[in-house]
Scaffold this motif. Sequence first.
Motif, mmCIF file in Angstrom:
data_model
loop_
_atom_site.group_PDB
_atom_site.id
_atom_site.type_symbol
_atom_site.label_atom_id
_atom_site.label_comp_id
_atom_site.label_asym_id
_atom_site.label_seq_id
_atom_site.Cartn_x
_atom_site.Cartn_y
_atom_site.Cartn_z
ATOM 1 N N MET A 1 8.019 14.701 -2.113
ATOM 2 C CA MET A 1 7.074 13.914 -2.896
ATOM 3 C C MET A 1 6.205 13.077 -1.969
ATOM 4 S SD MET A 1 7.844 11.044 -5.848
ATOM 5 C CE MET A 1 8.701 12.207 -6.896
ATOM 6 N N SER A 2 4.902 13.076 -2.219
ATOM 7 C CA SER A 2 3.966 12.332 -1.377
ATOM 8 C C SER A 2 4.177 10.827 -1.515
ATOM 9 C CB SER A 2 2.523 12.658 -1.782
ATOM 10 O OG SER A 2 2.253 14.021 -1.663
ATOM 11 N N ARG A 3 3.986 10.118 -0.411
ATOM 12 C CA ARG A 3 3.961 8.659 -0.500
ATOM 13 C C ARG A 3 2.733 8.232 -1.305
ATOM 14 N NH1 ARG A 3 4.148 4.783 4.390
ATOM 15 N NH2 ARG A 3 2.064 5.670 4.625
ATOM 16 N N LEU A 4 2.766 7.013 -1.805
ATOM 17 C CA LEU A 4 1.649 6.450 -2.562
ATOM 18 C C LEU A 4 1.126 5.219 -1.846
ATOM 19 C CD1 LEU A 4 -0.129 6.224 -5.116
ATOM 20 C CD2 LEU A 4 1.759 4.951 -6.183
ATOM 21 N N ILE A 5 -0.186 5.136 -1.727
ATOM 22 C CA ILE A 5 -0.835 3.937 -1.208
ATOM 23 C C ILE A 5 -1.721 3.381 -2.310
ATOM 24 C CG2 ILE A 5 -2.489 3.024 0.458
ATOM 25 C CD1 ILE A 5 -1.447 4.993 2.476
ATOM 26 N N VAL A 6 -1.467 2.148 -2.709
ATOM 27 C CA VAL A 6 -2.243 1.480 -3.749
ATOM 28 C C VAL A 6 -3.070 0.381 -3.090
ATOM 29 C CG1 VAL A 6 -2.126 0.074 -5.854
ATOM 30 C CG2 VAL A 6 -0.520 1.969 -5.519
ATOM 31 N N VAL A 7 -4.334 0.293 -3.486
ATOM 32 C CA VAL A 7 -5.205 -0.767 -2.980
ATOM 33 C C VAL A 7 -5.829 -1.472 -4.179
ATOM 34 C CG1 VAL A 7 -7.036 -1.396 -1.368
ATOM 35 C CG2 VAL A 7 -5.757 0.746 -1.031
ATOM 36 N N SER A 8 -5.659 -2.775 -4.245
ATOM 37 C CA SER A 8 -6.265 -3.579 -5.296
ATOM 38 C C SER A 8 -6.740 -4.883 -4.685
ATOM 39 C CB SER A 8 -5.261 -3.851 -6.426
ATOM 40 O OG SER A 8 -4.078 -4.438 -5.923
ATOM 41 N N ASN A 9 -7.669 -5.535 -5.365
ATOM 42 C CA ASN A 9 -8.188 -6.778 -4.800
ATOM 43 C C ASN A 9 -7.079 -7.794 -4.597
ATOM 44 O OD1 ASN A 9 -10.389 -8.770 -4.134
ATOM 45 N ND2 ASN A 9 -9.552 -9.756 -5.944
ATOM 46 N N ARG A 10 -6.245 -7.981 -5.620
ATOM 47 C CA ARG A 10 -5.103 -8.872 -5.504
ATOM 48 C C ARG A 10 -3.811 -8.074 -5.598
ATOM 49 N NH1 ARG A 10 -5.864 -14.349 -6.114
ATOM 50 N NH2 ARG A 10 -3.726 -14.430 -5.340
ATOM 51 N N VAL A 11 -2.792 -8.557 -4.929
ATOM 52 C CA VAL A 11 -1.489 -7.886 -4.889
ATOM 53 C C VAL A 11 -0.440 -8.860 -5.410
ATOM 54 C CG1 VAL A 11 0.233 -6.829 -3.381
ATOM 55 C CG2 VAL A 11 -2.201 -6.500 -2.917
ATOM 56 N N PRO A 12 0.451 -8.419 -6.321
ATOM 57 C CA PRO A 12 1.514 -9.319 -6.792
ATOM 58 C C PRO A 12 2.358 -9.817 -5.627
ATOM 59 C CG PRO A 12 1.440 -7.308 -8.110
ATOM 60 C CD PRO A 12 0.524 -7.090 -6.938
ATOM 61 N N ALA A 13 2.830 -11.040 -5.737
ATOM 62 C CA ALA A 13 3.656 -11.608 -4.682
ATOM 63 C C ALA A 13 4.910 -10.757 -4.485
ATOM 64 C CB ALA A 13 4.063 -13.035 -5.043
ATOM 65 N N PRO A 14 5.188 -10.330 -3.253
ATOM 66 C CA PRO A 14 6.335 -9.449 -3.000
ATOM 67 C C PRO A 14 7.675 -10.069 -3.376
ATOM 68 C CG PRO A 14 4.848 -9.526 -1.101
ATOM 69 C CD PRO A 14 4.397 -10.600 -2.037
ATOM 70 N N ASP A 15 7.759 -11.407 -3.354
ATOM 71 C CA ASP A 15 9.042 -12.076 -3.572
ATOM 72 C C ASP A 15 9.241 -12.544 -5.006
ATOM 73 O OD1 ASP A 15 7.000 -13.899 -3.400
ATOM 74 O OD2 ASP A 15 8.149 -15.406 -2.287
ATOM 75 N N ARG A 16 8.349 -12.092 -5.935
ATOM 76 C CA ARG A 16 8.480 -12.514 -7.327
ATOM 77 C C ARG A 16 8.498 -11.293 -8.239
ATOM 78 N NH1 ARG A 16 3.789 -17.188 -7.374
ATOM 79 N NH2 ARG A 16 4.654 -18.500 -5.725
ATOM 80 N N PRO A 17 9.160 -11.406 -9.401
ATOM 81 C CA PRO A 17 9.147 -10.274 -10.345
ATOM 82 C C PRO A 17 7.717 -9.995 -10.791
ATOM 83 C CG PRO A 17 10.821 -11.897 -10.951
ATOM 84 C CD PRO A 17 9.984 -12.520 -9.869
ATOM 85 N N PRO A 18 7.324 -8.738 -10.910
ATOM 86 C CA PRO A 18 5.964 -8.417 -11.327
ATOM 87 C C PRO A 18 5.697 -8.869 -12.754
ATOM 88 C CG PRO A 18 7.315 -6.432 -11.309
ATOM 89 C CD PRO A 18 8.139 -7.523 -10.698
#
Length: 478
Positions: free
Chosen positions: A1-18
């Motif tokens: 399965m291919s890796r996924l790269i997502v690009v968005s203006n803002r990114v959810p904080a890695p240390d918090r639940p989405p």
Amino acid sequence: MSRLIVVSNRVPAPDRPPQGGLAVAVRAALQERGGVWMGWSGQSSGEEDPGALKLFEEGQITYALSDLSERDLSEYYNGLANSVLWPLCHYRIDLTDYSRRDAEGYFRVNRHFAGRLAPLIRKGDLIWIHDYHLIPLAAELRKLGITNRIGFFMHIPWPAPDVFLTLPVGETLLRAMTSYDLLGFQTAPDAGNFSLCLSRSGVAKPVPGEDGTHLAEGRRFRVGAFPISIDAAAFGRTAANAVRNVAMRKFRASLEGRMLIMGVDRLDYTKGLPQRMHAFGRFLESSPEWLGRVTYLQVTPQTREGVAQYDTLRQEVAGLAGQINGMHSRLDWMPVRYVNRAFGQQTLAGLYRIARIGLVTPLRDGMNLVAKEYVAAQDPEDPGTLILSRFAGAAAELRDGALLVNPYDEETITRAIAQAVTMTRDERKARHAAMTAVLAEHDVFAWCRNYMAQLGDVRPVLASGTEAGRRAPGQTVV
């Protein structure tokens, strides 16, 4: 399965639940496939160069965050993105504030993102870019030799050619978008408008017999509608649990048995807030038997403070709420509760479940997930009624259950409120069942799977006529 790269203006904080269905679905896809989520860190580097990416690891996901300088924020974010593309895509040409400097800053920041992202891309990675801030990003990546499959999803509306092509850099952006392999829009009309822009500008033409496929300078790409959604099942559970907590019990008691009408919107000129307030005021005037029997709660977090258009709107909406209250209030009842603050998802879910009417009447919206959250939050045995703008993307999916209105016609909103407050339980249940069936089948995870499957099936053809993944003479394949 291919890796996924997502690009968005803002990114959810890695240390918090989405928070929100999109973040949950995208994070789940990244955890399954492994990959990178890149975007702006939300931090300014001031007058200094933003510097290297900040990398954070969480399981299978690498978060790659970039600061932006004050100049970048002024020209890219506050400039072309939010002072031109946002109003233009919502059909407010009159509010656009274009400058060549801001346009140059917008393309410069996209080059910056491309340069930072390119070293992280591996052969076979799927790249998924989100929203109007990053329209030219694929073109910048192609210039750096990236031949991976790249998809784009537009979260806001795409306007008709006569609107979009008023933009001085409109054709430049359209040409940049032909560097994507799959372009997704919220609705079929949005995708159709984009295709018309391509044809009218001469940038690309449709391929006969291949629905949604276009050709630009020898390169094929696809255009389609992918209506975004929510995690309806999880939101319904949250709502059912939320109404049991102390805060919701106190709020329900404060209504003293009155029917609740509720709206939740950012303070933005696209949301139709003045028209909605006028319509509710008309309802009270035309249906005096409902005085003292309904309460309208409008939750409107402030955005972009200090921007003249938004400050004026805030004063107008607050003034209208005050006017309605001044005209109709009693010692024991205030018809409008107008709140300028944000609430967490659990609180909103509980409020939606209590509300007999969800009032969602934007002048124009790409989708409007509030409409879907309101439906998902309802008690199926005693659900509320959704009043929905026909110019929200959600109207295409929820038309069989919602009361559709023209948000520019205050009288139609007034009539819809009058219909909703007297609607029988049997009719409410039937309408709600029709909408929940749609949400159950087309949740945010299905949206994500569908888009990723179609992007994975693409075999992009380069301008040279060589399929991606094959090496042309002198060509580097990533």
